[in-house]
Design an enzyme around this catalytic site. Structure first.
Site, PDB file in Angstrom:
ATOM      1  N   ASP A   1       3.397 -95.582   9.102  1.00 46.77           N
ATOM      2  CA  ASP A   1       4.143 -96.839   9.177  1.00 46.77           C
ATOM      3  C   ASP A   1       3.185 -98.017   9.323  1.00 46.77           C
ATOM      4  O   ASP A   1       2.337 -98.031  10.229  1.00 46.77           O
ATOM      5  CB  ASP A   1       5.097 -96.829  10.368  1.00 46.77           C
ATOM      6  CG  ASP A   1       6.324 -95.990  10.131  1.00 46.77           C
ATOM      7  OD1 ASP A   1       6.589 -95.638   8.966  1.00 46.77           O
ATOM      8  OD2 ASP A   1       7.030 -95.681  11.115  1.00 46.77           O
ATOM      9  N   GLY A  52       7.805 -91.760   8.994  1.00 47.73           N
ATOM     10  CA  GLY A  52       8.490 -90.853   8.072  1.00 47.73           C
ATOM     11  C   GLY A  52       9.633 -90.174   8.791  1.00 47.73           C
ATOM     12  O   GLY A  52       9.510 -89.797   9.965  1.00 47.73           O
ATOM     13  N   GLY A  90      11.042 -87.241   8.569  1.00 44.00           N
ATOM     14  CA  GLY A  90      10.773 -85.891   9.060  1.00 44.00           C
ATOM     15  C   GLY A  90       9.885 -85.905  10.286  1.00 44.00           C
ATOM     16  O   GLY A  90      10.175 -85.239  11.293  1.00 44.00           O
ATOM     17  N   THR A 103      26.833 -92.210  11.677  1.00 44.82           N
ATOM     18  CA  THR A 103      26.224 -93.072  12.688  1.00 44.82           C
ATOM     19  C   THR A 103      26.595 -94.527  12.411  1.00 44.82           C
ATOM     20  O   THR A 103      26.495 -95.010  11.288  1.00 44.82           O
ATOM     21  CB  THR A 103      24.698 -92.898  12.721  1.00 44.82           C
ATOM     22  OG1 THR A 103      24.147 -93.187  11.434  1.00 44.82           O
ATOM     23  CG2 THR A 103      24.331 -91.462  13.094  1.00 44.82           C
ATOM     24  N   ASP A 129      13.692-103.173  18.299  1.00 45.43           N
ATOM     25  CA  ASP A 129      13.401-102.743  16.929  1.00 45.43           C
ATOM     26  C   ASP A 129      14.307-101.558  16.606  1.00 45.43           C
ATOM     27  O   ASP A 129      14.230-100.519  17.257  1.00 45.43           O
ATOM     28  CB  ASP A 129      11.920-102.343  16.826  1.00 45.43           C
ATOM     29  CG  ASP A 129      11.506-101.863  15.444  1.00 45.43           C
ATOM     30  OD1 ASP A 129      12.339-101.908  14.516  1.00 45.43           O
ATOM     31  OD2 ASP A 129      10.347-101.448  15.285  1.00 45.43           O
ATOM     32  N   THR A 161      14.291 -99.735  13.879  1.00 44.24           N
ATOM     33  CA  THR A 161      13.771 -98.942  12.768  1.00 44.24           C
ATOM     34  C   THR A 161      13.959 -97.438  12.944  1.00 44.24           C
ATOM     35  O   THR A 161      14.361 -96.747  12.021  1.00 44.24           O
ATOM     36  CB  THR A 161      12.272 -99.240  12.542  1.00 44.24           C
ATOM     37  OG1 THR A 161      12.075-100.652  12.502  1.00 44.24           O
ATOM     38  CG2 THR A 161      11.793 -98.624  11.251  1.00 44.24           C
ATOM     39  N   GLY A 198      18.049 -94.025  13.878  1.00 41.59           N
ATOM     40  CA  GLY A 198      18.678 -92.869  13.234  1.00 41.59           C
ATOM     41  C   GLY A 198      17.856 -91.611  13.385  1.00 41.59           C
ATOM     42  O   GLY A 198      18.398 -90.511  13.588  1.00 41.59           O
ATOM     43  N   ASP A 199      16.548 -91.757  13.298  1.00 43.83           N
ATOM     44  CA  ASP A 199      15.671 -90.591  13.460  1.00 43.83           C
ATOM     45  C   ASP A 199      15.726 -90.063  14.886  1.00 43.83           C
ATOM     46  O   ASP A 199      15.733 -88.846  15.115  1.00 43.83           O
ATOM     47  CB  ASP A 199      14.237 -90.956  13.086  1.00 43.83           C
ATOM     48  CG  ASP A 199      14.102 -91.300  11.620  1.00 43.83           C
ATOM     49  OD1 ASP A 199      14.925 -90.818  10.820  1.00 43.83           O
ATOM     50  OD2 ASP A 199      13.178 -92.055  11.274  1.00 43.83           O
ATOM     51  N   LYS A 228      12.059-100.106  22.106  1.00 45.98           N
ATOM     52  CA  LYS A 228      10.610-100.129  21.900  1.00 45.98           C
ATOM     53  C   LYS A 228      10.301-100.493  20.464  1.00 45.98           C
ATOM     54  O   LYS A 228      11.132-100.310  19.563  1.00 45.98           O
ATOM     55  CB  LYS A 228       9.999 -98.750  22.204  1.00 45.98           C
ATOM     56  CG  LYS A 228      10.221 -98.230  23.612  1.00 45.98           C
ATOM     57  CD  LYS A 228       9.598 -96.845  23.746  1.00 45.98           C
ATOM     58  CE  LYS A 228       9.910 -96.177  25.052  1.00 45.98           C
ATOM     59  NZ  LYS A 228       9.358 -94.803  25.122  1.00 45.98           N
TER      60      LYS A 228
END
Length: 307
Positions: free
Chosen positions: A13, A39, A41, A220, A246, A248, A251-252, A285
């Protein structure tokens, strides 16, 4: 200890804060800049591992600086790297991320090596997958790898959790082998044609996915939480309100945590509720994998929410 197998992407990233999202052709002065592991995964593997799961990941890296950093990061997180492949043929993937003052983001992903995982490479996971409690994958790699992973897990009778992100066309034949699917509103619309704006439309999209053969649908909905639908539930599992820095990796974080709690034997509803808490912590974070909450951080907020 719960065992989670992840097949998917790793990218580095490259993230910058921006006062506003640039228009086409516009240059915006931003900052600060941060480089780190990412990523879908990789993020989801870290999310499950930090909560206590024994995680094995299959991904593909270049033989380059970013690839070496990836291996170091996974090893530091206690993730089994035995099935990670490094190749001279492709560079390690990268994601270009801009984050505005409200925590919203825009992302361009160049998959690089992790977009070239083959069915033969997935087959090498057979022994590890045989011992797994849950198999987790996304659509951020080659369709060949996605197809092979779903079929292998289904053959072995392992629960399959598919996070259909970023959206790619996927056959109903494969969807029928998926036990849990976790799209966001946009991905749910792309999968079903139903625009998801509220609980009612989430239910309509979930019905379409059930018709395609997916037993449990978890849509979600950001800070609202998730819409859970299967034979037992059709309801919103509420999210947790926090100060957003943040969004970003939210979802992960949800997906990694959901698989962790599911593999520990939690009901799907409880796993969703606890994964909502993990996702909420992640948005407090900056960054993606580095923002995945630890077990101690999760337990602290969980007890605050439930006291």
């Amino acid at each position: 200890m719960s065992k989670v197998v992840v097949v998917g992407s790793y990218v580095t990233d490259l993230t910058a804060r921006t006062p506003k999202m640039p228009r086409p052709g516009e240059t915006v002065l931003g900052g600060p800049f941060q480089m780190g592991p990412g990523g879908k995964g990789g993020n989801q593997a870290v999310g499950a591992a930090r909560l206590g799961s024994e995680v094995t990941i299959l991904t593909k890296l270049g033989k380059d600086l970013f690839g070496d950093d990836a291996l170091n990061n996974f090893n530091q997180e206690g993730i089994n790297t035995s099935y990670i492949i490094q190749t001279k043929d492709e560079a390690t993937g990268a994601a270009l991320i801009a984050v505005d003052p409200q925590g919203e983001n825009m992302i361009v992903v160049s998959l690089g090596a992790c977009g070239t995982i083959t069915a033969e490479e997935v087959e090498k996971l057979r022994d590890s997958m045989t011992d797994a409690d849950v198999v987790l994958l996304q659509l951020e790699t080659s369709m060949e790898a996605i197809d092979a992973t779903i079929r292998l897990a289904h053959e072995l009778g392992k629960p399959v959790v598919l996070n259909p992100a970023p959206y790619q066309d996927i056959s109903e034949e494969l969807l029928a082998m998926v036990d849990y699917i976790t799209p966001n509103e946009t991905e749910a619309e792309e999968l079903t044609g139903v625009r998801v704006t509220d609980e009612k439309t989430a239910g309509e999209a979930a019905d379409k996915l059930h018709q395609m053969g997916v037993e449990t649908v978890i849509i979600t909905l950001g800070k609202k939480g998730v819409y859970l639908s299967n034979k037992e539930y059709d309801e919103l599992v509420a999210g947790v309100t926090v100060d957003v820095v943040d969004t970003t990796g939210a979802g992960d974080s949800f997906n990694g945590a959901f698989c962790h709690f599911l593999s520990e034997g939690e009901s799907v509803k409880n796993a969703c509720g606890k994964a909502n808490i993990a996702a909420a912590l992640s948005v407090t974070k900056f960054g993606t994998a580095p923002a995945m909450p630890t077990k101690a951080e999760f337990e602290k907020l969980y007890h605050e929410v439930n006291r």
